[in-house]
Design a protein around this motif. Structure first.
Motif, mmCIF file in Angstrom:
data_model
loop_
_atom_site.group_PDB
_atom_site.id
_atom_site.type_symbol
_atom_site.label_atom_id
_atom_site.label_comp_id
_atom_site.label_asym_id
_atom_site.label_seq_id
_atom_site.Cartn_x
_atom_site.Cartn_y
_atom_site.Cartn_z
ATOM 1 N N LEU A 325 0.841 -1.186 0.000
ATOM 2 C CA LEU A 325 0.000 0.000 0.000
ATOM 3 C C LEU A 325 0.880 1.240 0.000
ATOM 4 N N PHE A 326 0.664 2.121 -0.984
ATOM 5 C CA PHE A 326 1.449 3.333 -1.154
ATOM 6 C C PHE A 326 0.563 4.542 -0.889
ATOM 7 N N LYS A 327 1.150 5.545 -0.254
ATOM 8 C CA LYS A 327 0.470 6.821 -0.056
ATOM 9 C C LYS A 327 1.200 7.896 -0.859
ATOM 10 N N GLU A 328 1.568 9.017 -0.239
ATOM 11 C CA GLU A 328 2.235 10.076 -1.003
ATOM 12 C C GLU A 328 3.624 9.674 -1.463
ATOM 13 N N ASN A 329 4.320 8.880 -0.672
ATOM 14 C CA ASN A 329 5.673 8.439 -1.024
ATOM 15 C C ASN A 329 5.586 7.174 -1.872
ATOM 16 N N THR A 330 5.842 7.312 -3.188
ATOM 17 C CA THR A 330 5.730 6.163 -4.096
ATOM 18 C C THR A 330 6.993 5.318 -4.152
ATOM 19 N N ASP A 331 8.062 5.754 -3.483
ATOM 20 C CA ASP A 331 9.291 4.957 -3.481
ATOM 21 C C ASP A 331 9.269 3.855 -2.429
ATOM 22 N N LYS A 332 8.500 4.062 -1.375
ATOM 23 C CA LYS A 332 8.474 3.106 -0.273
ATOM 24 C C LYS A 332 7.028 2.880 0.151
ATOM 25 N N PRO A 333 6.596 1.614 0.252
ATOM 26 C CA PRO A 333 5.203 1.361 0.650
ATOM 27 C C PRO A 333 4.966 1.768 2.105
ATOM 28 N N ALA A 334 3.762 2.270 2.360
ATOM 29 C CA ALA A 334 3.397 2.653 3.725
ATOM 30 C C ALA A 334 3.041 1.455 4.578
ATOM 31 N N ASP A 335 2.597 0.354 3.961
ATOM 32 C CA ASP A 335 2.246 -0.855 4.705
ATOM 33 C C ASP A 335 2.349 -2.051 3.763
ATOM 34 N N VAL A 336 2.616 -3.233 4.335
ATOM 35 C CA VAL A 336 2.817 -4.458 3.549
ATOM 36 C C VAL A 336 2.182 -5.625 4.297
ATOM 37 N N ILE A 337 1.524 -6.526 3.557
ATOM 38 C CA ILE A 337 1.106 -7.807 4.113
ATOM 39 C C ILE A 337 1.478 -8.902 3.115
ATOM 40 N N GLN A 338 1.804 -10.078 3.672
ATOM 41 C CA GLN A 338 2.158 -11.222 2.841
ATOM 42 C C GLN A 338 1.687 -12.484 3.554
ATOM 43 N N ALA A 339 0.900 -13.302 2.863
ATOM 44 C CA ALA A 339 0.346 -14.513 3.477
ATOM 45 C C ALA A 339 0.076 -15.532 2.386
ATOM 46 N N ARG A 340 0.313 -16.793 2.686
ATOM 47 C CA ARG A 340 0.058 -17.847 1.698
ATOM 48 C C ARG A 340 -1.441 -18.023 1.471
ATOM 49 N N GLY A 341 -2.217 -17.954 2.522
ATOM 50 C CA GLY A 341 -3.661 -18.036 2.383
ATOM 51 C C GLY A 341 -4.289 -16.683 2.662
ATOM 52 N N MET A 342 -4.360 -15.840 1.653
ATOM 53 C CA MET A 342 -4.895 -14.484 1.836
ATOM 54 C C MET A 342 -6.402 -14.566 2.109
ATOM 55 N N LYS A 343 -6.816 -14.026 3.247
ATOM 56 C CA LYS A 343 -8.212 -14.077 3.659
ATOM 57 C C LYS A 343 -8.842 -12.682 3.563
ATOM 58 N N LYS A 344 -10.176 -12.694 3.477
ATOM 59 C CA LYS A 344 -10.903 -11.432 3.367
ATOM 60 C C LYS A 344 -10.709 -10.574 4.612
ATOM 61 N N GLN A 345 -10.701 -11.175 5.800
ATOM 62 C CA GLN A 345 -10.562 -10.409 7.032
ATOM 63 C C GLN A 345 -9.213 -9.696 7.084
ATOM 64 N N ILE A 346 -8.165 -10.366 6.582
ATOM 65 C CA ILE A 346 -6.833 -9.756 6.589
ATOM 66 C C ILE A 346 -6.790 -8.550 5.661
ATOM 67 N N ILE A 347 -7.369 -8.700 4.471
ATOM 68 C CA ILE A 347 -7.363 -7.595 3.510
ATOM 69 C C ILE A 347 -8.227 -6.447 4.011
ATOM 70 N N ASP A 348 -9.374 -6.753 4.614
ATOM 71 C CA ASP A 348 -10.255 -5.708 5.146
ATOM 72 C C ASP A 348 -9.531 -4.854 6.178
ATOM 73 N N GLU A 349 -8.887 -5.492 7.107
ATOM 74 C CA GLU A 349 -8.181 -4.752 8.153
ATOM 75 C C GLU A 349 -7.020 -3.953 7.570
ATOM 76 N N PHE A 350 -6.328 -4.541 6.603
ATOM 77 C CA PHE A 350 -5.177 -3.885 5.983
ATOM 78 C C PHE A 350 -5.596 -2.613 5.250
ATOM 79 N N VAL A 351 -6.641 -2.706 4.441
ATOM 80 C CA VAL A 351 -7.075 -1.557 3.643
ATOM 81 C C VAL A 351 -7.809 -0.527 4.509
ATOM 82 N N SER A 352 -8.633 -0.989 5.446
ATOM 83 C CA SER A 352 -9.409 -0.070 6.277
ATOM 84 C C SER A 352 -8.510 0.830 7.123
ATOM 85 N N ASN A 353 -7.409 0.301 7.606
ATOM 86 C CA ASN A 353 -6.493 1.094 8.428
ATOM 87 C C ASN A 353 -5.670 2.082 7.611
ATOM 88 N N ASN A 354 -5.672 1.944 6.284
ATOM 89 C CA ASN A 354 -4.851 2.812 5.433
ATOM 90 C C ASN A 354 -5.668 3.435 4.306
#
Length: 783
Positions: A325-354
């Motif tokens: 997830l990138f905000k104003e700084n496009t050279d470095k991501p503001a947040d990162v998640i990585q998971a073998r089994g990507m779940k909806k709850q994980i993505i919801d929390e990740f995007v909602s907080n950013n």
């Protein structure tokens, strides 16, 4: 022996009859919804609903792991379905029946005579109705639940809805496929619904479903029917087809920089999703649809050679799905998640907080409400630090300095944002007019009400982006967090302009395309019964169109002759009395304006539910003054009728006498100054009600305020008609001026309405706020 054999024969027949009909009689009486819920037959709907919620929480299979919990939960749900519907409850109380499609007048015997015919009841053969699966019971939809929850939620996620009934034997064949589809799609975020057409006929008719089984999709409030073979893969493709086409952008090595750097134009963070799949997974599309108003999504297929550069650029592990997830700084991501089994709850929390940029631009009222919420509790107080700036080159260094300051002050109590003065001119004028300053300026504000009231203060010394400005801003923010009284100014902010709103022509074209596509699809797959409402609407529109053209042609031809006759005898018209003028039923064409009467039916739509920013100008009249005041009102407001935000109505106080009194009681500051002499005060105390004839109100239904116009007399004829020349001057008491007004006096009550309308458009009229609009239906006198 004969007696004994006869006795044995009777016993055998009795045993057979009990065996045949005992089960059916027992089954008819064993289920009692009152006993299941544990309520009396005289229990109110509130008591039944309260008991149902308690039992549903207690016996829900997800919480209660006992073997009979699922069966008990189904019985509780079934009982509530019966007792919550007054018609079905009355049928059960009278006949002991539960299905509204049964014949309630027939007796419960296993067989009976009807028109000299003999037949068996279906319970004789033990043909029980299909028991509803727990999955369907959990997703059952009712009309109110659909309108209040499911329909608004369809703007965040698509819904897959099945239309079924307890007597639909064809539905049994699709049950395994439906259950597997629900287990697959529901964890991804797809909403599931089941409508029993036998119990929810109103909802089925609203959806346009007349057959069982039927499957339909719901997204953005629009219903689309599924017309293919009921196969799991087809249902998945159907849900995917409901989503917008360009929801997730495919990103390559040649386009990822352009995708990341376009955050400024859309004012949204960027999410890059890395996965090894040629087609974008449905999970990513569903999350992109849920957060389409906040975040822009891109997808990188790590299996392509055209994406090796972007994968290497951000050092992505190719063995697990990754989201950056990138905000104003496009050279470095503001947040990162990585998971073998990507779940909806994980993505919801990740995007909602950013979901917001570090320093977002206020582009609409919705973003302002979320970013700077209204104060609720002291600990949840939010202060908004707002930069009023411009888009030119001279503002670049100032804006960057403000961004640097916000990056180093990430306290939860502070929210940083900026606006362009040219895009949000009314907002900037309101905040800068007291200090008489110009951009760039930093303003500290706190919202106090949803109607727009704020406390604010402009940064002392202005903002040029220097180190001294940053130090001064830091000190004043520290003072503000210690003492909220530091904000000295009070203002009512206007609603923000929606900078990303599409043009009316584009909206109209998109809507027309959707209707044409839906019409073609219905014509191709639907039966004529489902097509009848659409065809009826088309033919009605054509009939009204051609009928209007024909009537207009004849009316224009008929008006030419009277126009010539009026030109010849114009001196006679000038000497005609006002009473003769009021006999014409058609208002002059050049002064025509549409005026709607406020009644019990139109009150909600024309006032309470009026769009934000729209104002209803209401004329107060009586039956006696209606015709004269409406003519004068139409002439005075005609020059303002081109405004899209003004609506015109009239209220008859003979029908709704208490509405004006209730409105004035809720806004005491709207009453006129008390300048009456003693004789007038005595007369007012004895009068039954005030005379509001000729008053005009400008009502803002959304922000709950109104402006008031009080009638004045400017015409010389009105003054002459008030007193008779033959009366002595001593007899002209104040009580004589309060007698019933003549037609000429009523006509002059609105002489200065045009000047008042100009002040209304300029926004210089005093506003009187009310806590709530008085109800028109509750205070209408009974006749």
């Amino acid at each position: 022996m004969g007696v004994w054999s006869a006795f044995v024969t009777c016993c055998v027949w009795a045993i057979l009859l009990v065996a045949l009909f005992g089960d059916s009689l027992a089954s008819a009486s064993e289920f009692d919804p009152y006993k299941v819920l544990g309520v009396s037959r005289h229990a109110s709907q509130a008591e039944i609903k309260k008991v149902y919620k308690r039992l549903a929480r207690e016996w829900h299979p997800d919480k209660n792991k006992s073997p009979g919990a699922e069966d008990m939960f189904i019985k509780i749900t079934k009982s509530y379905e019966i007792l919550s519907n007054e018609e079905r409850r009355a049928n059960f109380d009278r006949f002991g029946q539960m299905d509204e499609n049964q014949n309630f007048a027939r007796a419960p015997q296993g067989f009976r005579h009807y028109q000299d015919s003999f037949y068996f009841d279906e319970s004789f053969f033990h043909f029980h109705r299909t028991s509803r699966d727990f999955t369907d019971s959990k997703h059952l939809l009712h009309y109110n639940h659909y309108m209040n929850e499911v329909l608004p939620d369809s703007f965040k996620r698509p819904y897959l809805i099945k239309i079924t009934s307890e007597w639909c034997f064809t539905c049994i064949h699709i049950e395994p496929i439906w259950k597997d589809t629900v287990l697959e799609l529901e964890p991804l975020g797809v909403g599931i619904g089941v409508v029993d057409i036998g119990y929810e006929r109103q909802l089925a008719n609203h959806l346009g479903a007349h057959r069982t089984p039927s499957i339909l999709g719901l997204i953005n409030g629009k219903v689309t029917f599924f017309h293919y073979a009921v196969v799991r893969e087809h249902l998945r493709q159907f849900v995917e087809s409901l989503l917008p086409q360009k929801l997730v952008e495919k990103v390559m090595d040649s386009s990822y920089l352009e995708f990341l750097n376009s955050w400024h134009e859309e004012n949204k963070p960027r999410v890059l999703m890395f996965d090894v799949a040629s087609n974008i997974p449905l999970l990513y599309k569903l999350n992109a649809f849920a957060y389409k108003d906040y975040v822009r999504f891109g997808y990188v297929d790590m299996g392509l050679t055209e994406t090796s550069e972007v994968v290497q650029r951000f050092n992505i592990n190719t063995y697990a799905p990754t989201m950056l997830l990138f905000k104003e700084n496009t050279d470095k991501p503001a947040d990162v998640i990585q998971a073998r089994g990507m779940k909806k709850q994980i993505i919801d929390e990740f995007v909602s907080n950013n979901r917001f940029l570090l320093v977002p631009r206020l582009v609409n009222q919705k973003l302002f409400d979320e970013l700077c919420p209204v104060k609720q509790f002291h600990r949840r107080r939010k202060y908004c630090v707002l930069l009023v700036t411009g888009e030119g080159e001279q503002f670049v260094s100032v804006n960057e300095a403000f961004f640097d300051f916000a990056s180093s002050n990430t306290k939860e109590v502070l929210r940083f944002a900026y606006v362009y003065q040219r895009q949000q001119q009314p907002l900037c004028d309101t905040l800068l007019k007291k200090d008489d300053t110009s951009p760039p300026q930093v303003i500290l504000l706190e919202r106090r009400s949803a109607t727009g009231r704020v406390l604010y203060r402009t940064l002392t010394g202005g903002w040029n982006g220097s180190d001294d400005d940053k130090h001064r801003l830091h000190e004043q923010l520290e003072l503000l967090q210690r003492d909220s009284s530091y904000l000295t100014h009070d203002a009512m902010l206007p609603e923000l302009n929606n900078e990303f709103a599409s043009m009316f022509l584009i909206q109209w074209m998109n809507t027309a395309y959707d209707y044409l596509a839906q019409f073609y699809f219905d014509l191709l797959y639907s039966n004529w019964r489902e097509m009848m409402p659409v065809l009826s609407l088309i033919f009605s529109a054509l009939f009204i169109l051609f009928g209007t053209v024909i009537i207009q042609a004849f009316s224009d031809a008929g008006e030419d002759k009277p126009a010539k006759q009026k030109a010849t005898d114009s001196p006679k018209t000038e000497q005609s009395s006002p009473g003769q003028e009021s006999t014409s039923s058609r208002p002059p064409k050049k002064n025509f304006v549409e005026v709607t009467e406020l009644t019990d039916i139109t009150y909600m739509s024309n006032l309470v539910r009026l769009k934000p920013g729209h104002i209803n100008v209401v004329l107060i009249l009586t039956d006696a003054s209606k015709q004269v005041l409406l003519r004068k009102f139409a002439k005075e407001v005609y020059s303002f009728s081109g405004s899209q935000t003004l609506h015109y109505s009239f209220l008859n106080v003979d029908k709704h006498s208490q509405w004006m009194d209730s409105l004035m009681e809720s806004a005491p500051d709207a009453r006129p100054s008390d300048s009456l002499d003693e004789e007038e005060e005595e007369e007012d105390s004895t009068s039954s009600k005030s005379d509001y004839t000729g008053h005009v109100l400008a009502l803002n239904g959304h922000k709950k305020y109104f402006c008031i116009f009080r009638p004045v007399f400017t015409g010389e004829e009105a003054e002459c008609s008030r007193w008779s020349d033959e009366e002595p001057k001593a007899s002209r008491s104040r009580s004589g001026s309060r007698r019933k007004a003549t037609t000429l006096e009523i006509h002059h009550k609105l002489d200065r309405l045009g000047l008042w309308m100009e002040r209304l458009m300029e926004g210089t009229l005093p506003r009187h706020y009310v806590p709530a609009w008085p109800g028109l239906d509750t205070i209408t006198p009974q006749k």
